[in-house]
Design an enzyme around this catalytic site. Structure first.
Site, short mmCIF file in Angstrom:
data_model
loop_
_atom_site.label_atom_id
_atom_site.label_comp_id
_atom_site.label_asym_id
_atom_site.label_seq_id
_atom_site.Cartn_x
_atom_site.Cartn_y
_atom_site.Cartn_z
N ASP A 34 21.36 34.45 66.23
CA ASP A 34 22.61 35.06 66.60
C ASP A 34 23.71 34.47 66.21
O ASP A 34 24.78 34.59 66.82
CB ASP A 34 22.85 35.57 68.33
CG ASP A 34 22.29 34.40 69.20
OD1 ASP A 34 21.76 33.52 68.66
OD2 ASP A 34 22.91 34.50 70.11
N ARG A 56 23.70 34.62 54.02
CA ARG A 56 23.45 34.93 55.34
C ARG A 56 22.19 35.91 55.74
O ARG A 56 21.31 35.71 56.39
CB ARG A 56 24.36 35.18 56.42
CG ARG A 56 25.57 34.25 56.60
CD ARG A 56 26.50 34.31 57.62
NE ARG A 56 27.42 35.54 57.33
CZ ARG A 56 28.55 35.68 56.67
NH1 ARG A 56 29.09 34.45 55.98
NH2 ARG A 56 29.04 36.62 56.45
N LYS A 147 22.59 39.11 74.94
CA LYS A 147 22.68 37.84 75.33
C LYS A 147 24.26 37.32 75.57
O LYS A 147 25.21 38.00 74.93
CB LYS A 147 22.20 36.78 74.32
CG LYS A 147 22.24 35.33 74.69
CD LYS A 147 21.97 34.16 73.47
CE LYS A 147 23.33 33.91 73.03
NZ LYS A 147 23.17 32.65 72.16
N GLU A 188 23.10 33.50 80.20
CA GLU A 188 22.89 32.01 79.96
C GLU A 188 24.05 30.91 80.46
O GLU A 188 25.18 31.19 79.76
CB GLU A 188 22.76 32.02 78.27
CG GLU A 188 22.92 30.63 77.76
CD GLU A 188 22.87 30.50 76.17
OE1 GLU A 188 22.88 29.55 75.72
OE2 GLU A 188 23.02 31.58 75.68
N GLU A 190 24.97 27.58 80.13
CA GLU A 190 24.56 26.38 79.42
C GLU A 190 25.39 25.32 79.90
O GLU A 190 26.66 25.30 79.83
CB GLU A 190 24.64 26.50 77.86
CG GLU A 190 24.28 25.11 77.13
CD GLU A 190 24.24 25.17 75.80
OE1 GLU A 190 23.85 24.06 75.11
OE2 GLU A 190 24.70 26.12 75.01
N LYS A 230 18.48 32.05 80.62
CA LYS A 230 18.51 31.37 79.54
C LYS A 230 19.19 29.92 79.88
O LYS A 230 20.29 29.89 79.64
CB LYS A 230 19.19 31.92 78.20
CG LYS A 230 18.86 30.81 76.94
CD LYS A 230 19.34 31.57 75.75
CE LYS A 230 19.39 30.53 74.62
NZ LYS A 230 19.28 31.24 73.27
N SER A 301 13.90 30.07 74.03
CA SER A 301 14.78 31.12 73.17
C SER A 301 15.65 30.21 72.34
O SER A 301 16.69 29.71 72.74
CB SER A 301 15.91 31.74 74.29
OG SER A 301 16.77 32.46 73.34
N TYR A 363 29.48 28.27 69.44
CA TYR A 363 29.07 29.36 68.51
C TYR A 363 29.91 29.93 67.68
O TYR A 363 30.47 31.05 67.55
CB TYR A 363 28.29 30.57 69.30
CG TYR A 363 26.95 30.10 69.76
CD1 TYR A 363 25.71 30.08 68.98
CD2 TYR A 363 26.58 29.80 70.94
CE1 TYR A 363 24.35 29.77 69.13
CE2 TYR A 363 25.52 29.24 71.44
CZ TYR A 363 24.48 29.28 70.68
OH TYR A 363 23.18 29.08 70.94
#
Length: 363
Positions: A34, A56, A147, A188, A190, A230, A301, A363
């Site tokens: 992703d 891509r 997510k 998630e 993180e 996650k 993941s 990201y």
């Protein structure tokens, strides 16, 4: 006395739990494919590939068309919006290709991190506006899980209480909205590996963050059996001078989870957080062989830790596609074994031993 009005029917709950169980069936984990358009530029630049939509698509295609060897170790694939609507060379939509193999299709739904005013460079994640409508559309288009990534940092002054609670709250809102639309939320939070903190400090912060997240999920009446977590593994900061063994990392990680994550949660799918491909597999294996009671599926993941060797082998060349797919299959199988506690490392030589750490990873 608090009151909860029924948010989900028994049928909705069953559907959500069934999806979550399929994703983390024994020996299965998630391919995180992703990466945003900007992230793909960071992957392509070092190997000299131009970041175009077609490149891509070609790259994702070589992952998604890997042969049946991945069917026993990949339970779900997280798509980026663009990828969900792309097709293979012969015109098969990627989402259909994945679904037909019995693998669950997922979608990244957050809109990236933004600064959180009044903090020392901390962030929250945006994207709640219009999320329900987007989830409804994604469900129609084949996605069954989603997510949303929040990011926290460890330093002298962070994570602050404000950042912990704001991120926990936004994750709970997102999870609640997903479930209303029949989509299993991956939660998630993180904690970045940046810094020189030791294992103990990371464990302490991880416990505080996860405790806040599950308090918030409870406050929002999120159905835990229909969710996945996650988290980061508990590791020392990237600049920590002390080295810790995979057994120490596993013990700290499982202890932190046992203190904070309710047994009702269906599965824990760790992010790789800049570990090398080999480290990510070895540490996951140690987590699964850790001699503590573990009531959840503990699996992976991974984005970079499943793709780094494949990217390196591919380098944008048509003639390298088969070799690149083989590298991806090799890592998928290694992590499938690690999720069962049956992985035996062959050492950290070659590309699989290369650190994938990126400072302030976004990201």
């Amino acid at each position: 006395m608090t009151h909860q009005y029924p948010a989900l029917t028994a049928e909705q709950k069953k559907e959500l739990q069934d999806i979550a169980l399929r994703i983390v069936a024994p020996g299965k984990g998630i391919l995180a494919a992703d990466e945003s358009t900007g992230s793909m530029a960071k992957r392509f630049n070092p190997i000299g590939v131009e970041n175009t939509e077609e490149n891509r698509r070609r790259y994702r295609q070589l992952l998604f068309t890997a042969d049946e060897r991945i069917d026993s170790c990949i339970g779900g694939v997280i798509f980026f919006h663009e990828t969900l609507y792309q097709k293979t060379d012969d015109g098969t939509p990627f989402a259909k290709l994945i679904k037909d193999r019995g693998i669950v299709v997922g979608i990244k739904v957050d809109k990236g991190v933004v600064p959180l005013a009044g903090t020392n460079g901390e962030t929250t994640t945006q994207g709640l506006d219009g999320l329900s409508e987007r989830c409804a559309q994604y469900k129609k288009d084949g996605a069954d899980f989603a997510k949303w990534r929040c990011v926290l940092k460890i330093s002298e002054t962070t994570p602050s209480e404000l950042a912990i609670f704001e991120n926990a709250n936004v994750l709970a809102r997102y999870a609640s909205i997903c479930q209303q639309n029949g989509i299993v939320p991956i939660v998630e939070p993180e904690i970045l590996p940046d810094g020189d903190h030791d294992l103990k400090r990371c464990q302490y912060v991880t416990e505080k963050v996860l405790a806040a997240v599950y308090k918030s999920l409870s406050d929002h009446h999120v159905y835990l059996e229909g969710t996945l977590l996650k988290p980061n593994m508990v590791t020392p900061g990237h600049s920590c001078p002390t080295k810790f063994s995979s057994e120490e990392i596993a013990m700290a990680t499982v202890t932190a989870l046992r203190r904070t994550v309710p047994p009702a949660v269906t599965g824990v799918t760790f992010l790789s957080g800049g570990q090398s491909e080999e480290e990510a597999s070895v540490n996951l294996n140690s987590i699964n062989t850790c001699p503590l009671l573990k009531p959840w599926a503990l699996t992976f993941s991974y984005g970079r830790a499943l793709q780094a060797s494949a990217l390196n082998a591919w380098r944008g060349e048509l003639s390298n596609e088969k070799a690149a797919t083989e590298e991806f299959i090799k890592r998928a199988k290694a992590n499938g074994k690690a999720a069962l506690g049956k992985y035996e490392s062959s050492g950290t030589g070659g590309a699989a031993g290369q650190s994938l750490y990126v400072a302030n990873h976004a990201y």
